[in-house]
Design a protein around this motif. Structure first.
Motif, PDB file in Angstrom:
ATOM      1  N   THR A   1     104.099  -2.492  61.050  1.00  0.00           N
ATOM      2  CA  THR A   1     102.671  -2.364  61.371  1.00  0.00           C
ATOM      3  C   THR A   1     101.853  -3.446  60.663  1.00  0.00           C
ATOM      4  OG1 THR A   1     102.213  -0.816  59.570  1.00  0.00           O
ATOM      5  CG2 THR A   1     102.820   0.135  61.691  1.00  0.00           C
ATOM      6  N   GLU A   2     102.286  -3.855  59.489  1.00  0.00           N
ATOM      7  CA  GLU A   2     101.544  -4.878  58.749  1.00  0.00           C
ATOM      8  C   GLU A   2     101.810  -6.282  59.280  1.00  0.00           C
ATOM      9  OE1 GLU A   2      99.164  -4.519  56.776  1.00  0.00           O
ATOM     10  OE2 GLU A   2      99.326  -2.360  56.468  1.00  0.00           O
ATOM     11  N   VAL A   3     103.107  -6.598  59.485  1.00  0.00           N
ATOM     12  CA  VAL A   3     103.480  -7.961  59.843  1.00  0.00           C
ATOM     13  C   VAL A   3     103.170  -8.255  61.311  1.00  0.00           C
ATOM     14  CG1 VAL A   3     105.412  -9.578  60.036  1.00  0.00           C
ATOM     15  CG2 VAL A   3     105.254  -8.075  58.059  1.00  0.00           C
ATOM     16  N   VAL A   4     103.404  -7.277  62.162  1.00  0.00           N
ATOM     17  CA  VAL A   4     103.211  -7.514  63.590  1.00  0.00           C
ATOM     18  C   VAL A   4     101.784  -7.182  64.031  1.00  0.00           C
ATOM     19  CG1 VAL A   4     104.027  -6.928  65.903  1.00  0.00           C
ATOM     20  CG2 VAL A   4     105.654  -7.078  64.008  1.00  0.00           C
ATOM     21  N   LEU A   5     101.248  -6.105  63.514  1.00  0.00           N
ATOM     22  CA  LEU A   5      99.930  -5.668  63.995  1.00  0.00           C
ATOM     23  C   LEU A   5      98.786  -5.939  63.008  1.00  0.00           C
ATOM     24  CD1 LEU A   5     101.088  -2.211  65.417  1.00  0.00           C
ATOM     25  CD2 LEU A   5     100.802  -4.346  66.673  1.00  0.00           C
ATOM     26  N   PHE A   6      99.097  -6.365  61.797  1.00  0.00           N
ATOM     27  CA  PHE A   6      98.071  -6.588  60.758  1.00  0.00           C
ATOM     28  C   PHE A   6      97.215  -5.330  60.583  1.00  0.00           C
ATOM     29  CE2 PHE A   6      97.636 -11.519  61.366  1.00  0.00           C
ATOM     30  CZ  PHE A   6      99.009 -11.641  61.363  1.00  0.00           C
ATOM     31  N   ASN A   7      97.899  -4.200  60.435  1.00  0.00           N
ATOM     32  CA  ASN A   7      97.232  -2.905  60.411  1.00  0.00           C
ATOM     33  C   ASN A   7      96.112  -2.795  59.365  1.00  0.00           C
ATOM     34  OD1 ASN A   7      96.908  -0.161  61.091  1.00  0.00           O
ATOM     35  ND2 ASN A   7      98.142   0.404  59.318  1.00  0.00           N
ATOM     36  N   SER A   8      96.394  -3.204  58.127  1.00  0.00           N
ATOM     37  CA  SER A   8      95.380  -3.063  57.079  1.00  0.00           C
ATOM     38  C   SER A   8      94.165  -3.940  57.361  1.00  0.00           C
ATOM     39  CB  SER A   8      95.962  -3.439  55.711  1.00  0.00           C
ATOM     40  OG  SER A   8      96.982  -2.538  55.373  1.00  0.00           O
ATOM     41  N   LEU A   9      94.437  -5.126  57.877  1.00  0.00           N
ATOM     42  CA  LEU A   9      93.331  -6.028  58.196  1.00  0.00           C
ATOM     43  C   LEU A   9      92.481  -5.440  59.327  1.00  0.00           C
ATOM     44  CD1 LEU A   9      92.017  -8.741  57.533  1.00  0.00           C
ATOM     45  CD2 LEU A   9      93.482  -9.810  59.228  1.00  0.00           C
ATOM     46  N   TRP A  10      93.148  -4.806  60.271  1.00  0.00           N
ATOM     47  CA  TRP A  10      92.438  -4.139  61.366  1.00  0.00           C
ATOM     48  C   TRP A  10      91.467  -3.098  60.811  1.00  0.00           C
ATOM     49  CZ3 TRP A  10      91.164  -4.224  66.340  1.00  0.00           C
ATOM     50  CH2 TRP A  10      90.764  -3.032  66.968  1.00  0.00           C
ATOM     51  N   ARG A  11      91.949  -2.323  59.825  1.00  0.00           N
ATOM     52  CA  ARG A  11      91.082  -1.312  59.224  1.00  0.00           C
ATOM     53  C   ARG A  11      89.953  -1.966  58.428  1.00  0.00           C
ATOM     54  NH1 ARG A  11      94.266   3.087  55.803  1.00  0.00           N
ATOM     55  NH2 ARG A  11      92.163   3.923  55.666  1.00  0.00           N
ATOM     56  N   ALA A  12      90.213  -3.160  57.904  1.00  0.00           N
ATOM     57  CA  ALA A  12      89.247  -3.783  56.988  1.00  0.00           C
ATOM     58  C   ALA A  12      88.100  -4.472  57.725  1.00  0.00           C
ATOM     59  CB  ALA A  12      89.956  -4.792  56.084  1.00  0.00           C
ATOM     60  N   THR A  13      88.442  -5.365  58.647  1.00  0.00           N
ATOM     61  CA  THR A  13      87.398  -6.106  59.346  1.00  0.00           C
ATOM     62  C   THR A  13      87.897  -6.587  60.693  1.00  0.00           C
ATOM     63  OG1 THR A  13      86.548  -8.376  59.410  1.00  0.00           O
ATOM     64  CG2 THR A  13      87.834  -7.792  57.499  1.00  0.00           C
ATOM     65  N   LYS A  14      87.209  -6.156  61.734  1.00  0.00           N
ATOM     66  CA  LYS A  14      87.681  -6.435  63.092  1.00  0.00           C
ATOM     67  C   LYS A  14      87.620  -7.932  63.419  1.00  0.00           C
ATOM     68  CE  LYS A  14      88.261  -2.025  64.117  1.00  0.00           C
ATOM     69  NZ  LYS A  14      88.503  -1.537  62.743  1.00  0.00           N
ATOM     70  N   TRP A  15      86.572  -8.611  62.973  1.00  0.00           N
ATOM     71  CA  TRP A  15      86.439 -10.035  63.302  1.00  0.00           C
ATOM     72  C   TRP A  15      87.576 -10.860  62.712  1.00  0.00           C
ATOM     73  CZ3 TRP A  15      83.972 -11.581  67.245  1.00  0.00           C
ATOM     74  CH2 TRP A  15      82.793 -10.932  67.666  1.00  0.00           C
ATOM     75  N   THR A  16      87.837 -10.649  61.428  1.00  0.00           N
ATOM     76  CA  THR A  16      88.918 -11.398  60.796  1.00  0.00           C
ATOM     77  C   THR A  16      90.243 -11.046  61.464  1.00  0.00           C
ATOM     78  OG1 THR A  16      87.669 -11.258  58.763  1.00  0.00           O
ATOM     79  CG2 THR A  16      89.922 -12.038  58.572  1.00  0.00           C
ATOM     80  N   TRP A  17      90.377  -9.779  61.847  1.00  0.00           N
ATOM     81  CA  TRP A  17      91.603  -9.368  62.527  1.00  0.00           C
ATOM     82  C   TRP A  17      91.758 -10.136  63.843  1.00  0.00           C
ATOM     83  CZ3 TRP A  17      93.177  -7.565  67.207  1.00  0.00           C
ATOM     84  CH2 TRP A  17      94.510  -7.131  67.287  1.00  0.00           C
ATOM     85  N   ILE A  18      90.710 -10.171  64.642  1.00  0.00           N
ATOM     86  CA  ILE A  18      90.795 -10.838  65.950  1.00  0.00           C
ATOM     87  C   ILE A  18      91.190 -12.305  65.774  1.00  0.00           C
ATOM     88  CG2 ILE A  18      89.407 -11.680  67.902  1.00  0.00           C
ATOM     89  CD1 ILE A  18      87.807  -9.015  67.655  1.00  0.00           C
ATOM     90  N   PHE A  19      90.441 -13.007  64.928  1.00  0.00           N
ATOM     91  CA  PHE A  19      90.729 -14.437  64.742  1.00  0.00           C
ATOM     92  C   PHE A  19      92.088 -14.659  64.085  1.00  0.00           C
ATOM     93  CE2 PHE A  19      85.904 -14.641  64.470  1.00  0.00           C
ATOM     94  CZ  PHE A  19      85.770 -15.036  65.790  1.00  0.00           C
ATOM     95  N   GLY A  20      92.364 -13.883  63.062  1.00  0.00           N
ATOM     96  CA  GLY A  20      93.609 -14.053  62.314  1.00  0.00           C
ATOM     97  C   GLY A  20      94.827 -13.708  63.157  1.00  0.00           C
TER      98      GLY A  20
END
Lengths: 253, 518
Positions: free
Chosen positions: A57-76
């Motif tokens: 979930t972390e490596v493939v989906l960036f789960n924690s980042l998703w919970r933290a900030t949607k914008w950084t998740w999208i770009f990252g």
């Protein structure tokens, strides 16, 4: 062979050695340094399978980042996915058509997704760069190297796109050069500027990998907060130096 | 009330715009030579003065830590400055000081790490944000590493699992060793060894207190509930934070444990020498201190010949007990292996409730509408119960089993995203009142909103530090100090002991008291 080709042969070897030795060294360091205490961030998995799932979930989906900030998740996430697709597409430069892997590399889907990944990569990187400039908190924590790193990868993606759509290079000769590096049968490198810029930046990226924040890629797997099982009551966890302290005063016996 | 402004609470949270230096004046009192010496830490000529050769010592200690803690070594390398953590710390939200953003807090040490331990930082310091180690840097570290409650909220959101608490602990330990120890923690820890608890409550006073509480329960219920001290051969050793012996609402929780034990018919005891669950060795980042404090419990469990160990309501104590008691003071092969070692009081109570051996009258708590504050160390650094995440469900199930009215706070402020009370991690001292009040803002905001929207009257907690902190800061936010309650205080009010209420006059008295407390 041209002097330029000799220079790039040397640069590539230096870069590859730096990358492999440097990263291996760091990984060995992470393995060597013990984790004396259980510090899993809970809720944490109770089983090894659970840990694998957590990393998935972390490596493939960036789960924690998703919970933290949607914008950084999208770009990252878009950036990293594009990087992976571009990587697959580039395999055609290092895998011979005789290889059993060739049918996979040659798949239409691999090649065409990789073809467009460059645009997505630039989009993701531009978003990350924008956040660094426009979000006051992210600007505050950014060092010059943080901006340069993004610019470097943007440069790689940009020159890659240029070659794919505008200034084509001689990819047959390029492949001969790359394969020559592996088989110690050195060949000439096409000398157009865009390709040289592309390769120079890639060499730079390989060389700074082990001495920069790019270490997040291997380091991610060594965070005790994520890889540890939640079983401290069931299984006694003790490090070598912890055991030495115990042995000294014998108070745990 | 003080020379600073209490932050506003709003209907929806707002990420503040950074205000540089907003909290740079904040620092706890330094440990004097006396307290430093008690802990085996060196001290300069004056309080807080750096020792001779501090710079070399600092770097040597940092190198030692990097070689001993994988967490620190990996976390120093892997941060990419993505900014995911920047708005997650309650101290940042409450103060807007950018150095209270977790990544910036880590960077105080990371800049030094890069300068002295990495090739890039040695050759291109400006490029990678590496700086020289100076006295100003040390002072800044002392200030901002004492504006972190080691609550790990940042770590939950970090894509790489970087835990600022690990960095804070390492930095504090190194600071102590170059002459900059914190007075609060360094003054308290030696009391544990000399007397047995953080308060410095000696055995006779403790015996007296417990006797008083027994009388109180008997007056209230008409039932004689024992609170044994140093009783050899008891089955269960109860290790509970010493605040449970005197402070409100903690003490009501202690009476709750006693009633549950009584109703369950188990034999138990408190130990005067291990009359403290707290382990401040965690806060100051010292493995050795944390181990020595844990070993008292081992020694006492052996001396008293108990079969089980149960911990009372305390957050960081449970973190240390759950994760580290086995490592630091184990193996526990001399205890009864049929029970978790150690066990949490809520695990015990929940089991009793499930087995139906407690006689509960929920209406006793009808004058309250409850919400629950997940304590950081229980939510993110340990577990209660069998399943991952049962540390969230069990306290709520226990509350709902003894109360009719329960409402959760906003989802982004509970479970593993819970906000620290603002007083954890060794900051529960009056000299840090400003950062404590400001750090409580996110929790107070979430609480205020359920008070307004759902008529919540009380917030329950299972941590001694949370309870003490909220007692102090609730008034700053326009609420009253008695709005924070212990979970076992709720159990205590609702439980009907066998033989209770047989005498009518007692029940009337009980009713009056409950109203007063509300």
């Amino acid at each position: 062979m041209t002097a330029l080709s000799i220079l790039y042969v040397i640069l590539f070897y230096v870069a590859m050695i730096t990358l492999i030795v440097g990263v291996t060294n760091k990984i060995l360091q992470y393995i060597r340094v013990p984790a004396p205490l259980k510090i899993a961030i809970t809720p944490a998995p109770l089983t090894r399978t659970g840990v694998v799932y957590r990393f998935f979930t972390e490596v493939v989906l960036f789960n924690s980042l998703w919970r933290a900030t949607k914008w950084t998740w999208i770009f990252g996430w878009i950036f990293h996915l594009s990087l992976l697709l571009a990587f697959f597409r580039h395999l055609r430069y290092v895998i011979s058509p005789d290889s059993f892997l060739w049918p996979l590399v040659d798949l239409q889907v691999v090649q065409s997704f990789g073809h467009y990944a460059g645009f997505a990569m630039l989009f993701g990187l531009a978003g990350l760069f924008g956040r660094r400039i426009f979000v006051d908190r992210v600007r505050y924590i950014s060092s010059p190297s943080d901006y340069l790193m993004l610019l470097l990868i943007m440069g790689i993606a940009g020159t890659g796109l240029l070659m794919a759509y505008v200034a084509h290079t001689d990819i047959v000769q390029l492949k001969a050069f790359i394969m020559g590096l592996f088989f110690l049968d050195w060949q000439n490198l096409p000398s157009d500027l865009v390709l040289l810029a592309h390769l120079t930046m890639v060499i730079g990226l390989m060389m700074i990998f082990p001495v920069s924040k790019l270490l997040h890629a291997p380091g991610l797997f060594f965070a005790p907060t994520r890889y540890q099982l939640d079983n401290p009551r069931e299984k006694r966890h003790i490090s070598e130096w912890g055991a030495e302290i115990e042995a000294k005063d014998g108070r745990n016996s | 009330m003080a020379d600073f402004e209490t932050p506003q609470t709003r209907e929806f949270p707002i990420i503040p715009t950074i205000v540089e230096g907003a909290m740079s004046h904040s620092a706890p009192f330094l440990a004097s030579e006396e307290f430093q010496t008690d802990m085996g830490f060196p001290s300069g000529e004056e309080t807080g003065q750096l020792i001779d050769g501090w710079k070399e010592k600092f770097l040597e200690l940092l190198k030692d830590k990097l070689g001993k803690y994988r967490s620190l070594q990996v976390f120093m390398d892997t941060c990419v400055k993505c900014g995911a953590c920047t708005d997650k710390c309650h101290y940042f939200i409450g103060t807007a000081d950018p150095k209270n953003m977790p990544v910036a807090r880590q960077d105080l040490l990371r800049k030094i790490y890069r300068r002295y331990f990495t090739w890039a930082g040695r050759v291109f310091p400006k490029l990678v944000g590496a700086i020289d180690l100076t006295e100003e840097v040390i002072d800044e570290m002392y200030s901002y590493y004492h504006q972190c409650s080691e609550c790990r909220r940042c770590a939950v959101f970090c894509p790489f699992g970087i835990d600022t608490a690990e960095v804070t602990m390492a930095a504090r330990d190194i600071l102590s060793m170059v002459g900059k120890g914190q007075k609060y923690s360094n003054q308290i820890i030696p009391k544990i060894f000399k007397i047995g608890n953080n308060l410095g409550l000696p055995e006779p006073a403790l015996a007296d207190t417990l006797e008083g509480l027994e009388e109180e329960i008997e007056e209230e219920t008409g039932v004689k509930v024992r609170m044994p001290l140093d009783e050899k051969g008891a089955d269960i050793l109860l290790v509970t934070p010493s605040a449970d012996f005197f402070a409100e609402p903690h003490v009501d929780g202690l009476m709750g444990y006693a009633k549950v034990f009584h109703a369950a018919g188990v034999s138990w005891t408190i130990s005067s020498k291990a009359s403290e669950a707290a382990n401040f060795g965690l806060f100051i980042g010292s493995y050795e201190q944390m181990r020595k404090i844990s070993l008292r419990i081992r020694d006492e469990a052996k001396r008293l010949g108990v079969k089980r160990i149960i911990f009372g309501e305390c957050g960081h104590a449970w973190r240390v007990a759950y994760n580290h008691l086995n490592t630091l003071a184990g193996p526990w092969d001399f205890l009864d292996q049929n029970y978790p070692i150690p066990q949490h009081i809520l695990e015990f109570t929940k089991d009793c409730l499930d087995r139906g051996i407690l006689n509960i009258d929920k209406s006793e708590n009808d004058h309250m509408t409850l919400t629950f504050h997940d304590s950081c160390n229980i939510a993110r650094a340990s577990r209660i119960g069998e399943e991952p995440g049962s540390q969230f469900t069990i306290p709520r199930e226990v509350i709902k089993a003894v109360c009719n009215n329960y409402v959760d706070m906003a989802p982004e402020t509970i479970h593993d995203a819970t906000f620290c009370c603002g007083g954890g991690g060794g900051l529960l001292t009056d000299d840090l009142m400003e950062i404590r009040v400001k750090g409580a803002q996110p929790r107070m905001e979430a609480l205020t909103n359920v008070v307004k929207d759902s008529g919540v009257t009380h917030m329950a907690a299972i941590c001694a530090i949370c309870k003490s902190q909220f007692t102090k800061v609730l008034p700053y936010y326009g609420m009253t100090m008695d709005q924070i309650v212990s979970v076992h205080q709720l159990v205590s009010s609702a439980i009907i002991l066998e033989g209770q209420g047989e005498d009518n006059s007692d029940e009337l008295e009980n009713g009056d008291e409950t109203e007063e407390a509300a």
